[in-house]
Design an enzyme around this catalytic site. Structure first.
Site: not given
Ligand code: KIV
Length: 274
Positions: A53, A91, A121, A123, A190
């Protein structure tokens, strides 16, 4: 609370799993720079995430897709210098692990080697299984991320709540079990319905950390700038603003400009006379 909490135990992956067992909720926030990470680590925050982010918050991009591996490493190096107690997770950015498990392990090794982070991390679920397996086999701990996965925004089309329909909810549950079986140490959930968050948290032995996933998951994460009220125009339901820093900062800058114009700053005490 004291500013000096040096003696507090360093947070490890084992400790996070113990916290789940003890029913103690895990607190996690993002950081992208040294100054704010320094303050974060003076609190009892459990996990600091150098989130991609940063692409939106720090670089002003419309989504997380443009941020590069080198840029993530740059942010993470700054944060690592400040974070000594909390567990540090970084991330893996878009393009650094999808499609090739060889590239994935290379990217993850760069993150750990060059930043000193504790974990990465990623996704996704089944579709990134090979990358996850290869990174784990290199001894690098992985936090998973399911539900709304912003790196897939072009596939989803919107940032609305995910897994409301039965088939998507079932895929999320299957992916969560898979990530646990593969050896991920926790999973971010999320923007999913609270009841689905409860179901996943209840059936997994690894901690689930929610952002817009309701109160029943094992911990919560927010973007630091959102909860501090710096990012003014981003106000989804799941963000609680603890302070309106946008207004505090703006007012202070306006006052400074006025003081300079009025020759009120610097005053005698703020100047060197010899
Ligand atoms: O990039 C990020 O900040 C994240 C969290 C919001 C979970 O992935």
């Amino acid at each position: 609370m004291s500013d000096n909490i040096k003696n507090t135990r360093k947070i490890t992956i084992q400790r996070l799993i113990e916290m789940k067992g003890d029913g103690e909720k895990i607190s996690m926030l993002t950081a992208y720079d040294y100054s704010l990470a320094f303050i974060l680590d003076k609190t009892k925050i459990d996990v600091v995430l150098v989130g991609d982010s940063a692409s939106n918050v720090m670089a002003g991009n419309v989504n997380t897709l443009p941020i590069t591996l080198n840029q993530m490493i740059w942010h993470a190096k700054s944060v690592r210098k400040a974070v000594q107690r909390a567990l540090l997770c970084v991330d893996m950015p878009f393009g650094s692990y999808q499609g090739s498990s060889k590239k994935a392990v290379y990217s993850a090794i760069r993150i750990i080697k060059e930043t000193g982070a504790d974990s990465v991390k990623i996704e996704g679920g089944k579709e990134v299984q090979k990358s996850i397996e290869r990174i784990l086999s290199a001894g690098i701990p992985i936090m998973g991320h399911l539900g709304l996965t912003p790196q897939s925004i072009n596939k989803f089309g919107t940032y609305t709540v995910r897994a409301k329909e039965e088939n998507e909810a079932q895929k999320l549950i299957d992916d969560a079990f898979l990530l646990e079986k593969l050896g991920c140490f926790s999973i971010v959930l999320e923007k999913i319905p609270a009841e689905l968050g409860r179901k996943v948290a209840k059936n997994l032995s690894i901690p689930t950390i929610g952002i817009g996933a309701g109160p029943y998951v094992d911990g919560q994460v927010l973007v630091l700038q959102d909860m501090l009220g710096i990012s003014k125009d981003f106000a989804p339901r799941f963000v609680r603003r603890y302070v309106d820093l946008y207004s505090v900062i703006k007012k202070s800058i306006e006052q400074y400009v006025q003081d300079v114009k009025n020759i009120d700053f610097p005053n005698k005490k703020e100047s060197y006379w010899q």
